[in-house]
Design an enzyme around this catalytic site. Structure first.
Site, short mmCIF file in Angstrom:
data_model
loop_
_atom_site.label_atom_id
_atom_site.label_comp_id
_atom_site.label_asym_id
_atom_site.label_seq_id
_atom_site.Cartn_x
_atom_site.Cartn_y
_atom_site.Cartn_z
N ASP A 39 33.74 47.62 37.47
CA ASP A 39 33.09 48.90 37.18
C ASP A 39 33.41 49.94 38.24
OD1 ASP A 39 30.87 50.41 35.70
OD2 ASP A 39 30.17 50.47 37.77
N GLU A 59 43.09 31.71 42.35
CA GLU A 59 42.52 30.40 42.69
C GLU A 59 41.91 29.74 41.46
OE1 GLU A 59 39.67 31.03 45.79
OE2 GLU A 59 41.04 32.26 47.00
#
Length: 550
Positions: free
Chosen positions: A213, A268
């Site tokens: 955002d 990851e």
């Protein structure tokens, strides 16, 4: 003449990545479904509604904030990034949403708000104590000018100075939004580390990606230089924020280095997706920079249509041409409506036929090269809700009344059952925002029982899109056409689909190029399935057609 603006869907990532061309359904949780009778939608309500969403034929959901918050900006003022606000439920409820969504084949994307926090966040409470504490530099603090005025002329989105005096620190802090939303100092490496740990927390919990955002607000000019005036005519101004070029309070070039750290963190957890919200009058350069080279974010959320007063062919052409598909370019995401913008069908219906306009919007949205994002209720043809001034909740709507439609009208409760109290959204006597009685006629149960409804059309259209992968991952070629006619080909190794729309107010005269080949109708704005390809286009109509042999 045809113009190939994106010939190959494979750019920064494999074309087989799940998110490439995926259709995402945005859920505004406060207004989706209430299960505990407090008048506020909750996570258990989302879990209940997942069967409905999966039945639409979308690929994933994006859930707007449900984190611990005082709700002054309804969740975008986060008081604990790793907490769930009790009004939405518990971690058990959230885990149930993820588990059920995945069982239904839906991916789960959630908001992350890295630009600012609530002033009730523990980080800010510590930071404001004095100028020497461990988090003293985690927010944007500055001394006043010698006359006591704010450090710069920056204006907040919601009106007034972007600087708020703080007694304990005897300094100003920056807030690009509400005064209760202090801006994080994301230049600080420790702040970045903390935010990346937040990302890992939710990724480990099973989410499939993030919408980031207000991302271009996440870093400011450390020299606190004044913004220049925008020169916008006063008749177009609704707030002081409009009167400046936001050169120094946002969009710092160092943001991209932070995005590369975000990408490393996402890597990851393979198979995750990131989409940036990048607002502003000219966001394209940042959208490109934020998604460049496969080492930053995957996609950028396009604002070209969210506030457009009209849907026109030149607007769509210009937007499509901005994304050429060249090597290293990111992947666009498209939305016509969301929780911050007045609903598109209300903005774009010219002749009063809202059902036709809703279907045309869906037909166009689902044909664009990129990720279409459907806002809850858009599949029902839901118009902007009417909210009286005394019932407004949104601080921006209240501040700008009556000069803008505000955000509350796009956030009214989802209508589920036409004959039930509160249209089946809640059994509370009063909901957080009042239901617009007009919306009862658009209820899910009423439309589900009607094969001619907008909901039934949306389901058939999404099914047709899945049958033609060119519409999801194919390249795009714009075709020559009159000003009000939009025509393009979507093409991949499995086939070609011609997409044509008359976005003007008069009948359109356009024929497919000679030599294109026989066409088989896929869908129009009123019909999904085989039929005759239209020879002429009435205003506000369009079609998809498969090119035989292609």
């Amino acid at each position: 003449m045809a113009t190939a603006i994106a010939a190959d869907a494979a750019t920064a990532a494999s074309p087989l990545a799940w998110w490439r061309g995926a259709v995402i359904y945005q859920i505004y949780p406060r207004s989706f479904r209430d299960t505990n009778g407090d008048g506020i939608g909750d996570l258990a309500g989302i879990a209940e509604g997942l069967d409905y969403i999966a039945g639409l034929g979308v690929d994933g959901i994006w859930i707007s904030p449900f984190f611990t918050s005082p709700m002054k900006d309804f969740g975008y003022d986060v008081a604990d990034y790793c907490g769930i606000d009790p009004s939405f439920g518990t971690f058990a409820d959230f885990d149930r949403v993820v588990e059920k969504a995945h069982a239904l084949g839906l991916k789960v994307i959630i908001d992350q708000v890295y630009s600012h926090t609530s002033d009730e966040h523990a980080w800010f409470k510590e930071s404001r104590q004095d100028r020497t504490n461990p988090k003293a530099d985690w927010y944007v603090w500055a001394d006043p000018k010698p006359d006591g005025s704010p450090p710069s002329n920056w204006q907040s989105v919601f009106g007034g100075s972007a600087w708020q005096w703080d007694g304990p620190r005897k300094q100003y802090y920056l807030h690009n939004f509400l005064t209760s939303q202090p801006d994080l100092n994301v230049h600080n490496r420790d702040v970045q580390d903390a935010l990346l740990d937040v990302a890992r927390f939710w990724l480990a919990r099973g989410v499939d990606g993030f919408r980031l955002d207000a991302l271009n607000f996440s870093m400011h000019d450390p020299d606190l230089r004044d913004n220049p005036p925008s020169g916008l005519p006063m008749e177009l101004v609704t707030r002081p924020f409009d009167m400046q070029v936001k050169r120094y309070n946002q969009s710092h070039p160092d943001i991209v280095a932070f995005l590369e750290r975000i990408r490393q963190t996402l890597d990851e957890f393979p198979g995750r997706f990131t989409v940036a919200e990048v607002g502003g009058p000219e966001p394209l350069a940042e959208m490109k920079a934020f998604t460049e080279g496969g080492k930053r974010l995957d996609s950028a959320y396009n604002f070209d249509f969210l506030y457009a007063p009209r849907l026109t062919a030149p607007l769509v052409r210009a937007s499509l041409q901005q994304w050429s598909g060249e090597d290293g370019e990111g992947w666009p995401s498209w939305a016509f409506s969301n929780h911050d913008a007045p609903r598109a069908v209300t903005r774009w219906t010219l002749d009063g036929d809202m059902a036709r306009a809703s279907r045309l919007n869906l037909l166009l949205l689902l044909s664009l090269r990129g990720n279409p994002i459907i806002y809850q209720g858009e599949e029902l043809g839901l118009p902007q809700g009417e909210v009286a001034f005394e019932d407004l909740q949104d601080p921006e709507a209240i501040a700008n009344w009556p000069h803008t439609l505000g955000r509350d009208g796009a956030r009214t409760p989802m209508p589920w059952q036409a004959g039930a109290p509160q249209a089946g959204f809640s059994n509370a006597n009063r909901t957080w925002l009042k239901l617009d009685p007009v919306h009862t006629g658009f209820a899910v149960d009423r439309q589900a029982a009607d094969p001619a409804s907008t909901l039934a059309y949306a389901q058939r259209l999404l099914a047709a899109r899945r049958e033609h992968p060119a519409l999801a991952i194919g390249g795009i070629t714009l075709l020559d056409s009159p000003a009000d006619i939009l025509a393009f080909l979507r093409e991949d190794e499995q086939g070609r689909v011609l997409c044509v729309f008359n976005l003007g107010e008069a009948p359109g005269d356009w024929s497919p190029p000679a030599g294109l080949g026989p066409l088989a109708l896929i869908a129009t704005e009123s019909h999904v399935g085989p039929g005759a390809v239209p020879e002429a286009l009435a205003p506000g109509t369009g079609y998809w057609a498969r090119v035989a042999g292609g």
